[in-house]
Design a protein around this motif. Structure first.
Motif, PDB file in Angstrom:
ATOM      1  N   TRP A  76      -0.742   5.032   6.742  1.00  0.00           N
ATOM      2  CA  TRP A  76      -0.687   3.610   7.076  1.00  0.00           C
ATOM      3  C   TRP A  76       0.752   3.124   7.185  1.00  0.00           C
ATOM      4  O   TRP A  76       1.081   2.303   8.043  1.00  0.00           O
ATOM      5  N   GLU A  95      -6.138  -3.880   8.534  1.00  0.00           N
ATOM      6  CA  GLU A  95      -6.491  -3.356   7.212  1.00  0.00           C
ATOM      7  C   GLU A  95      -8.000  -3.355   7.007  1.00  0.00           C
ATOM      8  O   GLU A  95      -8.556  -2.424   6.408  1.00  0.00           O
ATOM      9  N   ARG A  96      -8.668  -4.375   7.525  1.00  0.00           N
ATOM     10  CA  ARG A  96     -10.116  -4.452   7.391  1.00  0.00           C
ATOM     11  C   ARG A  96     -10.807  -3.380   8.234  1.00  0.00           C
ATOM     12  O   ARG A  96     -11.734  -2.710   7.777  1.00  0.00           O
ATOM     13  N   VAL A 139      -8.101  -0.195   4.577  1.00  0.00           N
ATOM     14  CA  VAL A 139      -6.892   0.045   3.788  1.00  0.00           C
ATOM     15  C   VAL A 139      -6.932  -0.793   2.517  1.00  0.00           C
ATOM     16  O   VAL A 139      -7.217  -1.990   2.551  1.00  0.00           O
ATOM     17  N   LYS A 140      -6.665  -0.141   1.386  1.00  0.00           N
ATOM     18  CA  LYS A 140      -6.663  -0.830   0.097  1.00  0.00           C
ATOM     19  C   LYS A 140      -5.311  -1.482  -0.120  1.00  0.00           C
ATOM     20  O   LYS A 140      -4.275  -0.816  -0.071  1.00  0.00           O
ATOM     21  N   VAL A 141      -5.321  -2.781  -0.333  1.00  0.00           N
ATOM     22  CA  VAL A 141      -4.085  -3.530  -0.545  1.00  0.00           C
ATOM     23  C   VAL A 141      -3.964  -3.884  -2.018  1.00  0.00           C
ATOM     24  O   VAL A 141      -4.912  -4.372  -2.635  1.00  0.00           O
ATOM     25  N   HIS A 185       0.870   1.428  10.804  1.00  0.00           N
ATOM     26  CA  HIS A 185       0.272   0.090  10.725  1.00  0.00           C
ATOM     27  C   HIS A 185       0.799  -0.849  11.802  1.00  0.00           C
ATOM     28  O   HIS A 185       0.037  -1.624  12.394  1.00  0.00           O
ATOM     29  N   GLU A 203      -1.101  -3.106  14.627  1.00  0.00           N
ATOM     30  CA  GLU A 203      -0.936  -4.559  14.692  1.00  0.00           C
ATOM     31  C   GLU A 203      -0.478  -4.984  16.086  1.00  0.00           C
ATOM     32  O   GLU A 203      -0.977  -5.979  16.646  1.00  0.00           O
ATOM     33  N   THR A 231       0.853  -1.186   0.000  1.00  0.00           N
ATOM     34  CA  THR A 231       0.000   0.000   0.000  1.00  0.00           C
ATOM     35  C   THR A 231       0.886   1.232   0.000  1.00  0.00           C
ATOM     36  O   THR A 231       2.010   1.192   0.515  1.00  0.00           O
ATOM     37  N   ARG A 239      -2.295  -7.940  10.803  1.00  0.00           N
ATOM     38  CA  ARG A 239      -2.254  -6.989   9.695  1.00  0.00           C
ATOM     39  C   ARG A 239      -3.581  -6.996   8.932  1.00  0.00           C
ATOM     40  O   ARG A 239      -4.122  -5.947   8.598  1.00  0.00           O
ATOM     41  N   GLU A 240      -4.085  -8.191   8.658  1.00  0.00           N
ATOM     42  CA  GLU A 240      -5.338  -8.316   7.913  1.00  0.00           C
ATOM     43  C   GLU A 240      -6.504  -7.692   8.686  1.00  0.00           C
ATOM     44  O   GLU A 240      -7.358  -7.014   8.101  1.00  0.00           O
ATOM     45  N   GLU A 254      -3.635   5.694  -3.746  1.00  0.00           N
ATOM     46  CA  GLU A 254      -4.550   4.650  -3.292  1.00  0.00           C
ATOM     47  C   GLU A 254      -5.941   4.804  -3.902  1.00  0.00           C
ATOM     48  O   GLU A 254      -6.836   4.009  -3.607  1.00  0.00           O
TER      49      GLU A 254
END
Length: 404
Positions: A237, A279-280, A284-286, A241, A245, A232, A275-276, A344
């Motif tokens: 982020w 992001e959810r 966050v756009k991966v 991030h 986490e 990203t 991390r997942e 993004e």
């Protein structure tokens, strides 16, 4: 008028980045991704700005510690300069090693390792938080008795060298490989290959790695970035991030002992699912694949503009007041968030653009003698935006995100 000559570091580093790009192009090496380079330079712009603003604080800390708690009263001499260099490099080794071995420190250092490229733009990926933590480690020097003036000069000199080891266009350097950190050594440090993890922490001298068993020479081709790639370009982020986490992982722990172990333990303790989840939660756009389309020219020109204005801001720093510094910092932060959001493809970027206009309006209001005209102008713009916000937003997004 008093000038800050440190401003010339900005064009100097940019020249070397461009030189490396053209050398790589001549050698037909694909070492640069435009999106990642923009992300790297954006982080570097904020680091240079905040470091300049915080320099007086760092100096004050060293000066206070030396005068209040200094064990010895060290005077400048050739022997003391050499000793200070060795001490600085030794402390860096241990800060750097601990920053890879402790989650709480990795949170401020991880930004430097996020890029999947390895070139001079990567050397810019440093945050103010990392500078603050390093200041804590280097505070040992004034307590030993080194004066603040010596420490600051040494840190400036010592800090120049690492820039030049972030490159792939320079191969191995013969006998220098035995005692200096070379580009080959540092390529190993930035690699996420299993055999290269947690190796070569040295900043200028590689002798500490050889002494403490963390040295690894470059054998197989390095793969750069994190073991779990970020994928990203979000400016915010990239900075925060890992804090999120880590917070998720700490909350999972049931006992105080487990929470403390997570905070001060190894990054290996962090479950990839954290991390997942993060992001959810934050939407966050991966990017599963690197973005290949040409970057919007708007972002490129914004970064060029910020580099130019950063140079003049640092050059005339001593002539600027607190209001000017605050407004420029606010405009810079918003611009860098804007660039990351555009890469993004975020629709909320228009709100950031609106905030930037407010900062510009505030600057015009503060420094324009005719307050009545400026007040009318700002109120008129706000009224038009309030009445036609959606129309202006749609038009803005259609221009910014047009097909390349």
């Amino acid at each position: 008028m008093k000038y800050n000559i440190l401003a010339f570091a900005v064009p100097l580093f940019v020249v070397f980045m461009l030189l490396e790009y053209f050398v790589a192009k001549q050698k037909k090496l694909k070492l640069f991704d435009l999106h990642r380079s923009i992300a790297n330079v954006s982080i570097g712009i904020l680091e240079r700005l905040t470091d300049v603003l915080a320099a007086a604080v760092f100096y004050g800390v060293y000066d206070y510690l030396q005068k209040t708690y200094g064990i010895f009263e060290i005077k400048p001499s050739i022997a003391m300069w050499i000793l200070l260099f060795l001490g600085t490099d030794f402390i860096w080794y241990w800060y750097h090693r601990l920053a890879h071995e402790m989650n709480v420190l990795w949170a401020v250092h991880v930004v430097h390792h996020q890029s999947e490229d390895f070139n001079y733009t990567v050397s810019a990926r440093i945050t103010l938080l990392q500078a603050m933590v390093r200041t804590g480690f280097w505070s040992v020097l004034p307590i030993l008795g080194f004066p603040a003036e010596m420490i600051v000069v040494m840190l400036l000199i010592h800090g120049l060298y690492p820039f030049f080891v972030h490159t792939q266009v320079i191969g191995k350097l013969g006998f220098l490989e035995y005692f200096l950190v070379t580009p080959s050594h540092h390529r190993v440090h930035h690699a996420c290959n299993d055999e290269y993890l947690d190796k070569n922490y040295g900043d200028v001298l590689i002798i500490w790695d050889k002494l403490f068993g963390t040295f690894k020479k470059e054998d197989e081709k390095p793969v750069y970035g994190l073991t779990h790639q970020l994928n990203t370009y979000s400016f915010m982020w990239q900075h925060f991030h890992f804090f999120i986490e880590l917070w998720i992982m700490v909350k999972r722990e049931k006992t105080l002992k487990g929470k403390i172990r997570m905070i001060f333990g190894s990054p290996n303790l962090i479950d990839p699912s954290a991390r997942e989840n993060a992001e959810r939660i934050f939407g966050v756009k991966v990017h599963e694949e690197p973005m290949q389309q040409r970057l919007n020219n708007y972002v490129v020109w914004q970064v060029i503009f910020m580099l130019v204005t950063l140079f003049f801001f640092i050059l005339f720093e001593f002539e600027l007041g607190a209001t000017e510094k605050f407004l420029f910092t606010a405009f810079t932060v918003l611009t860098l968030i804007n660039c990351g959001a555009i890469m993004e493809q975020k629709k909320w970027v228009f709100a950031v653009e609106f905030l930037r206009m407010l900062v510009i309006g505030s600057a015009l209001y503060v420094y324009n003698a005719d307050y009545h005209i400026m007040t009318f102008f700002i109120c008129a713009v706000l009224a038009l935006l309030a009445l036609f916000y959606r129309t202006v937003e749609e038009r803005y997004l259609s221009v910014v995100y047009q097909e390349q």
